[in-house]
Design an enzyme around this catalytic site. Sequence first.
Site, PDB file in Angstrom:
ATOM      1  N   LEU A  41       1.725 -28.402  -8.280  1.00  0.00           N
ATOM      2  CA  LEU A  41       1.944 -27.913  -9.648  1.00  0.00           C
ATOM      3  C   LEU A  41       3.435 -27.928  -9.995  1.00  0.00           C
ATOM      4  O   LEU A  41       3.813 -27.654 -11.131  1.00  0.00           O
ATOM      5  CB  LEU A  41       1.412 -26.477  -9.767  1.00  0.00           C
ATOM      6  CG  LEU A  41      -0.108 -26.341  -9.582  1.00  0.00           C
ATOM      7  CD1 LEU A  41      -0.492 -24.907  -9.286  1.00  0.00           C
ATOM      8  CD2 LEU A  41      -0.830 -26.847 -10.819  1.00  0.00           C
ATOM      9  N   LYS A  91       8.236 -28.929   6.216  1.00  0.00           N
ATOM     10  CA  LYS A  91       9.279 -27.902   6.102  1.00  0.00           C
ATOM     11  C   LYS A  91      10.123 -27.737   7.374  1.00  0.00           C
ATOM     12  O   LYS A  91      11.327 -27.522   7.298  1.00  0.00           O
ATOM     13  CB  LYS A  91       8.659 -26.557   5.717  1.00  0.00           C
ATOM     14  CG  LYS A  91       8.107 -26.539   4.286  1.00  0.00           C
ATOM     15  CD  LYS A  91       7.593 -25.170   3.905  1.00  0.00           C
ATOM     16  CE  LYS A  91       6.988 -25.186   2.511  1.00  0.00           C
ATOM     17  NZ  LYS A  91       6.628 -23.864   2.024  1.00  0.00           N
ATOM     18  N   ASP A 130      10.990 -19.462  -0.490  1.00  0.00           N
ATOM     19  CA  ASP A 130       9.657 -18.841  -0.451  1.00  0.00           C
ATOM     20  C   ASP A 130       9.755 -17.312  -0.343  1.00  0.00           C
ATOM     21  O   ASP A 130       9.093 -16.586  -1.097  1.00  0.00           O
ATOM     22  CB  ASP A 130       8.842 -19.380   0.740  1.00  0.00           C
ATOM     23  CG  ASP A 130       8.317 -20.785   0.486  1.00  0.00           C
ATOM     24  OD1 ASP A 130       8.083 -21.133  -0.683  1.00  0.00           O
ATOM     25  OD2 ASP A 130       8.138 -21.543   1.456  1.00  0.00           O
TER      26      ASP A 130
END
Length: 305
Positions: A41, A91, A130
Site C-alpha cells: 500500500l 530487512k 517501524d
Amino acid sequence: MSVGSLPAGRQAIRDSTDFSQNKTMAKKIYGIVGHPVSHSLSPAMQNAAFKALGMDAEYQIFDITPEDLEDFLKGIAEREISGLNVTIPHKIKAKDYIERYGSLDENAKRLGAVNTIKVIDGTLEGYNTDGPGFYRSLVEDLKFEPEGRNVLVLGAGGASMAIIMYLGNGPKEIAVMDIDDKKCEALKDHFKIYYDEKRLDIVRREELKEALEKAELLINATPVGMKKDDPSPIDAIFLRPGLYVYDLVYNQPMTRLMKDAKERKVHAVAGTGMLLYQGTIAFEIWTGQKAPVAVMRRALKKGIG
Ligand code: NAP
C-alpha cells in the site's frame, strides 16, 4: 537476474530515470523493495504525498529476489534512486549490506533490520521507522502512554521485535508470548544487549491467563486476524474494561479481536496507524519536509478498502 536485465515492468523505472536529462531537473525516484511486493500500500500513500506537495517525484515497486538484493543495492546510485522502503524478506539483509557500506541509525542498529534507506551522494543511510511508527500511533490513535505500564505482546516475530526494541525500558514490564518459545528466547537474548532483561518476561502458553489479567496494553503481533474468518488470538473474556488493545493487523476492515473489543467497549485500534506513521516518518527522512499525514491516511484507507 542481474541488475542489468530488468523485467518489463521495471523497465519503466529505468525509462523514467533517463540519464541524459539534466540531473537537477530529473524526477526523484523512491520505492519499496521486497519479494513479493505487488500488494504493498506504500506506493498509493507516498505518491499521494508527493502529489499533494507538488513534488516531482515518483514511488515505484521493486520486486527483487533475495539473491539479487545485494546487486540491486549496489546499483542504487546508478539508477538515481533517492530513497527506499525495505520490506519482507529483505530487512535484515539490507541492514547487513548498509552496515558494511553505509551508516545505520540507532533503531536499525538495535533491531538489526532496516525498513528505510536514504541515498545521499550514492551512499546509503539505513533507518528503521517501524518502532517509531508504532509508538506514534499508540500515543496518538490509542491514546496510550506505555511508560511505567504493563504491556503484553502476542507474537515474537519481526513486528513484535521492532515494537519491543523501540519501547525498550519505557514500560514497567513487557511480557511476550509466542507459540514458538524459541522465538521468545531469541528476542530476549537480543533485548538484553541493550536493556534491562528483567523488564522482558517470556510467557508460556499456560501462563497466558495470568499475563492477560496483569496487562494494561495488549498488542497482537501475530498473523492471526489477517484472514477474513480468523478467530481472535485470545478469548474475549479477557477483554475487560480499562484494557487497551493494539491489533497490528491492517489488511482486514475488522478482525475478530477488534470486534470483541468493540462489543466490550475496550479501547482498541488496528494496525493502519503504524503503517501510516512508519511511512510518514520515512517520507520526512527522505525529503526533509513535513509529511501530509491526512492525505497519506486517506490514500491508505482507500487502498485497504
Ligand atoms: P512473523 O514474523 O511471522 O511473526 C509472527 C509470530 O507470531 C510468529 O512467530 C508466529 O509463530 C507467532 N504466532 C502465530 N500465531 C500465534 C498465536 N496464536 N499466539 C502467539 N504467537 C503466534 O510476522 P510479523 O511480520 O512479525 O507480523 C505479525 C503481524 O503484524 C501480522 O499480522 C502483520 O500483518 C502485522 N504487521 C503490521 C504492521 C503495521 O504496520 N501495522 C507492520 C508489520 C507487521 P509461527 O511462525 O510459528 O506461526
